[in-house]
Design an enzyme around this catalytic site. Structure first.
Site, PDB file in Angstrom:
ATOM      1  N   TYR A 177      -3.369 -21.719  11.215  1.00  0.00           N
ATOM      2  CA  TYR A 177      -4.288 -21.983   9.355  1.00  0.00           C
ATOM      3  C   TYR A 177      -3.113 -23.221   9.936  1.00  0.00           C
ATOM      4  O   TYR A 177      -3.586 -24.156   9.018  1.00  0.00           O
ATOM      5  CB  TYR A 177      -3.675 -21.486   8.952  1.00  0.00           C
ATOM      6  N   ASN A 203       0.699  -1.342   0.156  1.00  0.00           N
ATOM      7  CA  ASN A 203       0.321  -0.135  -0.098  1.00  0.00           C
ATOM      8  C   ASN A 203       0.742   0.938   0.006  1.00  0.00           C
ATOM      9  O   ASN A 203       0.412   2.225   0.325  1.00  0.00           O
ATOM     10  CB  ASN A 203      -0.745   0.246   1.135  1.00  0.00           C
ATOM     11  N   TYR A 205       3.810  -3.638  17.327  1.00  0.00           N
ATOM     12  CA  TYR A 205       4.591  -4.614  16.490  1.00  0.00           C
ATOM     13  C   TYR A 205       4.845  -6.082  17.399  1.00  0.00           C
ATOM     14  O   TYR A 205       4.462  -6.944  17.028  1.00  0.00           O
ATOM     15  CB  TYR A 205       6.038  -3.874  16.570  1.00  0.00           C
ATOM     16  N   ASP A 236      -3.674  -2.606  -0.146  1.00  0.00           N
ATOM     17  CA  ASP A 236      -3.788  -3.034   1.818  1.00  0.00           C
ATOM     18  C   ASP A 236      -4.229  -4.223   1.584  1.00  0.00           C
ATOM     19  O   ASP A 236      -5.523  -4.793   1.891  1.00  0.00           O
ATOM     20  CB  ASP A 236      -4.081  -1.951   2.625  1.00  0.00           C
ATOM     21  N   ALA A 266       6.918 -13.463   7.922  1.00  0.00           N
ATOM     22  CA  ALA A 266       7.816 -11.875   8.414  1.00  0.00           C
ATOM     23  C   ALA A 266       8.080 -12.369   9.258  1.00  0.00           C
ATOM     24  O   ALA A 266       7.144 -11.165   9.900  1.00  0.00           O
ATOM     25  CB  ALA A 266       8.904 -10.886   7.092  1.00  0.00           C
ATOM     26  N   LYS A 284      -3.121  -3.380  12.795  1.00  0.00           N
ATOM     27  CA  LYS A 284      -3.690  -4.553  11.353  1.00  0.00           C
ATOM     28  C   LYS A 284      -3.347  -4.977  10.378  1.00  0.00           C
ATOM     29  O   LYS A 284      -3.660  -5.779  10.435  1.00  0.00           O
ATOM     30  CB  LYS A 284      -4.487  -3.130  11.238  1.00  0.00           C
ATOM     31  N   THR A 312       4.917   2.299   4.171  1.00  0.00           N
ATOM     32  CA  THR A 312       6.762   2.773   4.421  1.00  0.00           C
ATOM     33  C   THR A 312       7.341   2.450   2.873  1.00  0.00           C
ATOM     34  O   THR A 312       8.731   2.432   2.989  1.00  0.00           O
ATOM     35  CB  THR A 312       6.705   1.954   5.700  1.00  0.00           C
ATOM     36  N   GLY A 313       7.050   1.365   2.312  1.00  0.00           N
ATOM     37  CA  GLY A 313       7.541   0.988   1.175  1.00  0.00           C
ATOM     38  C   GLY A 313       7.349   2.171  -0.244  1.00  0.00           C
ATOM     39  O   GLY A 313       6.733   3.512  -0.012  1.00  0.00           O
TER      40      GLY A 313
END
Ligand code: UDP
Length: 311
Positions: free
Chosen positions: A159, A33, A145, A56, A114, A91, A36-37
């Site tokens: 999962y 989205n 975080y 997103d 990650a 989120k 930050t990238g």
């Protein structure tokens, strides 16, 4: 040809992963989205096997056709970002991981999340091995975080166990290299611009806290080996060479041949005092260990920062 989705594909680690997977013969879809990238990280990858989708991942992810691998790398990743984007950080770790896992389940794809050494918090065990459960403050500024990633690990294992998703969890320790966002609040992308501009290097606390820095090419190699392994429980990937932040700052000054002096600032809340990965598991099961020394990696990183606008 494997077809692979990398969420956070326009970020620091995501973009290096996309590049590595393309070289390995994957068709790669990068999703981001751009919070930050940045597109600048993936501009050089434009070719017929690479596609970028701006999305997103906390919202439903739709991809037409088969997907063989889903690598979930979308997240703000610096303590400054967590302070400024606390809800987005929670989120993407929680809802984003749910969406990415749902996609992997529906496509029967292998999933890799990650995760982070932050799940160990301010550790009471040193070095940190995968069987350590951590020492985390859920309500401190880093909690958004740390807890999101701890939830993401729990959801990933659920999962795997409940739905049979072939899921991998990589616990990433401090990593550095080209394409870190300059001045994003993390130590290396803050110190290198400061040193190149001959400005004071802002060491937090007395600089005696330790970290162990892994060059990005080593990290990506370790992640790829985990992705194609049959391991489903967490694996630490990082460089065990531990140093104090003061020593690291001195190395930055040396490598950049800078006139900068160190200045000391208050230590952020819950800043871990020590951090060093125990990589016995990766060594034994993946035959992996880092090969790039800190000075070598830092030299390459500095060369890249010199090409950036650092003001
Ligand atoms: N740090 C520092 N000065 C800065 C930025 C970070 O001394 O301008 C310290 C920070 O307090 C921490 C270490 O460097 O002890 C590594 O910080 P980073 O944000 O890179 O990673 P993390 O704390 O997540 O390991």
């Amino acid at each position: 040809m494997p077809r692979t989705l990398v969420t956070g594909g326009a970020g620091f680690l995501g973009s290096h992963l996309c590049e590595y997977l393309l070289k390995k013969g994957h068709q790669v879809i990068a999703m981001d989205n751009l919070l930050t990238g940045t597109i600048a990280n993936i501009e050089h990858l434009q070719n017929e096997n690479f596609k970028f989708i701006k999305h997103d991942v906390t919202e439903y992810i739709y991809i037409a056709g088969e997907i063989d691998y889903v690598l979930h790398f979308a997240s703000p990743a610096s303590p400054l970002d967590y302070l400024q984007l606390p809800i987005q950080t929670l989120k993407v770790g929680a809802l984003g991981t749910h969406k990415a896992l749902g996609l992997a389940l529906s496509k029967k794809a292998t999933f890799l999340i990650a995760s982070t050494s932050e799940i160990y918090g301010d550790p009471l065990k040193h070095p940190q091995s995968e069987d350590y459960w951590g020492h985390v403050n859920p309500v401190g500024p880093r909690g958004v975080y740390d807890e999101a990633k701890r939830f993401a690990e729990a959801l990933t294992m659920a999962y795997h166990r409940f739905h049979g998703v072939d899921a991998k969890i990589v616990r990433i320790f401090n990593t550095y290299g080209p394409r870190m966002r300059p001045n994003d609040g993390r130590a290396i992308p803050t110190f290198v611009p400061q040193a190149l501009n001959n400005e004071a290097i802002t060491v937090f606390g007395d600089g005696s806290q330790t970290r162990s820095f892994c060059y990005v090419s080593d990290l990506v190699e370790g992640i790829y080996r985990l992705l194609v392994s049959d391991i489903n429980d967490p694996v630490n990937i990082g460089n065990p060479t531990e140093m104090t932040i003061k020593e690291m700052a001195e190395t930055v000054i040396k490598v950049t041949d800078s006139q900068s002096k160190i200045t000391y600032k208050p230590l952020p809340v819950d800043d871990p005092k020590v951090r060093q990965p125990d990589i016995s598991k990766a060594k034994k099961l993946l035959g992996w260990e880092p090969t790039v020394s800190f000075e070598q990696g830092l030299t390459k990183t500095v060369e890249w920062f010199k090409t950036q606008n650092l003001r």
